[in-house]
Design an enzyme around this catalytic site. Structure first.
Site, PDB file in Angstrom:
ATOM      1  N   LYS A 269       0.818  -1.210   0.000  1.00  0.00           N
ATOM      2  CA  LYS A 269       0.000   0.000   0.000  1.00  0.00           C
ATOM      3  C   LYS A 269       0.849   1.256   0.000  1.00  0.00           C
ATOM      4  CE  LYS A 269      -4.292  -1.745   1.963  1.00  0.00           C
ATOM      5  NZ  LYS A 269      -5.272  -1.671   3.048  1.00  0.00           N
TER       6      LYS A 269
ATOM      7  N   LYS B  59      -9.097 -10.164  -8.577  1.00  0.00           N
ATOM      8  CA  LYS B  59     -10.217 -10.275  -7.641  1.00  0.00           C
ATOM      9  C   LYS B  59     -11.131  -9.047  -7.716  1.00  0.00           C
ATOM     10  CE  LYS B  59      -8.998  -8.519  -3.081  1.00  0.00           C
ATOM     11  NZ  LYS B  59      -9.665  -8.537  -1.815  1.00  0.00           N
TER      12      LYS B  59
ATOM     13  N   LYS C 179     -13.016  -3.142  -4.329  1.00  0.00           N
ATOM     14  CA  LYS C 179     -13.466  -1.757  -4.455  1.00  0.00           C
ATOM     15  C   LYS C 179     -12.414  -0.911  -5.162  1.00  0.00           C
ATOM     16  CE  LYS C 179     -12.163  -0.743   0.287  1.00  0.00           C
ATOM     17  NZ  LYS C 179     -12.220  -2.052   0.935  1.00  0.00           N
TER      18      LYS C 179
END
Ligand code: ADP
Ligand code: NA
Length: 330
Positions: free
Chosen positions: A114, A197, A200
Site C-alpha cells: 500500500k 479479484k 473496491k
C-alpha cells in the site's frame, strides 16, 4: 460449555459492500453466529489510515452497519459495533506497539504494497501500525478464532505473536487466536478482468457488483462481463475464468451445485447464463436493499443498536484492558 469466540472487522471504505465481500467474508460472519459468540466491528479507526473525508466516513460507517444488520447479523446473538465507540482499541494498540519490533512491523507485506502505491513518504504512521491496531481489536475480546482470507494471514500471525509475547513477558493475559479457515470460500473475480479479484479498488466500476446498486445496473454489468470466445458453458477456472466466475456467483447465491448448473445450461449460450444470473442477483439483493433502507430511514434506532453494541463490546474489552494495564504495572 461456552461457545468459542470469534472476532472480525471490516472497513467502511466504500459506499456499499460488493459481492466479493459478501461471498468471501460476510456470509460466513452470518453463519458463524450459529456456532460462535461473535464480535463484529466496523473498523473506522482503520479507515482513516490512508486519507478520508469526515462526512463520507460517517455516512459509510452507518451504511456498513445497516448492511451488516440487513445481511442477517442479529444484534440479539452477535455484538456489532463501531470501533471508534470503544476507546479500549487504541489504548491496547499503544501497549502492543511497545512490544512490537520496528523490524517486525516493517516486514508486513500489506504495508509495503500500500505504501508503495501511495509513495512511501506520503504514507501515514497509522498505515504502518495498522496491524498492531488489528491485533488489539482481536485480543481485547479474547477471540479464539478469526476468519481470515489469504491476504490477512500475516496480520493474524502478528496478533498471535503479540499475544504470546505479552503473556510470556507479563503473565497469561490474552487468548492466542487461531485462524478460522472457511472451507468453501468463494473467490469472486472482477467482471471486466476475470483473473483479478473483485475489489473496491478495481480499475473499472463495471467490474464490481455492489450489494446496494440498482438491479438494472447490475444486469448491464453482467451482460457486458468479459468471457472467452467459446460457446460452451463449463467450469474451467484456468481456461474460462469469466464463465467460471459467473457460475461461482450463480451457485453461491442460488445454492445449486456448479455441476447441476453446467448440466442445466448444456446446449445454451453465455447470454442465457448471464440473463438468468442477473435475475438471481436481483432476487438476492432486493430484500437486503429493503432492509438496509429500513435501518437508514430510522437513524435513531440504528444509533441505539450501535450504542448497545458498543456497550456490550466494552463490557468485554474494558476488563481485558484493565487486566493488561495491571499486568504491565499501571
Ligand atoms: P476490497 O478488496 O474491496 O478492498 P476488503 O479488502 O475490504 O475488500 O475485504 C473485506 C473482506 O472481503 C475481506 O475478508 C476479504 O477477504 C473479502 N473479499 C474482498 N474481495 C473479495 C473477493 N473478490 N472475493 C472473495 N472475498 C473477498
Ligand atoms: Na483491499
Amino acid at each position: 460449555p461456552a461457545r468459542p469466540r470469534v472476532f472480525s472487522g471490516i472497513q467502511p471504505t466504500a459506499d456499499s459492500f460488493h459481492l466479493g465481500n459478501y461471498l468471501g467474508a460476510l456470509r460466513h460472519w452470518v453463519a458463524l453466529q450459529e456456532t460462535h459468540e461473535a464480535f463484529y466491528c466496523v473498523v473506522d479507526l482503520h479507515a482513516i489510515t490512508a486519507g478520508h473525508d469526515p462526512k463520507v466516513l460517517r455516512q459509510r460507517s452507518r451504511v456498513a452497519a445497516a448492511q451488516l444488520f440487513a445481511l442477517g447479523l442479529d444484534p440479539e446473538r452477535s455484538t456489532l459495533f463501531v470501533q471508534s465507540q470503544v476507546p479500549e482499541h487504541p489504548q491496547l494498540a499503544w501497549v502492543l506497539g511497545c512490544i512490537t519490533g520496528f523490524g517486525e512491523a516493517s516486514r508486513m507485506t500489506q504495508f509495503k504494497d500500500k505504501s508503495q502505491k501511495q509513495g512511501s513518504d506520503r504514507s501515514s504512521v497509522g498505515l504502518f501500525t495498522y496491524p498492531i491496531l488489528q491485533a488489539a481489536d482481536i485480543l481485547l475480546y479474547q477471540a479464539d478464532a478469526v476468519p481470515v482470507g489469504e491476504d490477512q494471514r500475516q496480520h493474524l500471525e502478528l496478533s498471535r505473536d503479540l499475544a504470546q509475547r505479552f503473556n510470556s513477558l507479563f503473565g497469561k493475559t490474552f487468548t492466542v487466536p487461531a485462524p478460522h479457515i472457511v472451507k468453501d470460500t468463494a473467490k469472486i473475480t472482477d467482471l471486466q478482468e476475470p483473473t483479478a479479484k473483485m475489489s473496491k479498488s478495481s480499475s473499472s466500476p463495471a467490474g464490481i457488483i455492489d450489494l446496494l446498486e440498482e438491479p438494472a445496473r447490475t444486469a448491464k454489468k453482467i451482460r457486458s462481463a468479459v468471457t472467452d470466445t467459446g460457446r460452451e458453458i463449463v467450469f474451467d477456472a484456468e481456461g474460462k475464468p469469466g464463465i467460471a466466475n459467473l457460475l461461482t456467483i450463480y451457485s453461491a447465491l442460488s445454492g445449486r451445485d456448479i455441476d447441476d448448473l453446467v448440466a442445466a445450461y448444456a446446449g445454451k449460450g453465455y447470454g442465457d447464463l448471464k440473463k438468468d444470473l442477473a435475475e438471481v442477483v436481483a432476487e438476492f439483493v432486493r430484500p437486503i436493499q429493503e432492509r438496509t433502507r429500513g435501518y437508514l430511514d430510522d437513524p435513531a434506532q440504528l444509533d441505539k443498536l450501535l450504542a448497545t453494541g458498543a456497550e456490550k463490546a466494552r463490557a468485554v474489552a474494558g476488563p481485558t484492558l484493565r487486566l493488561a494495564y495491571e499486568r504491565i504495572g499501571f
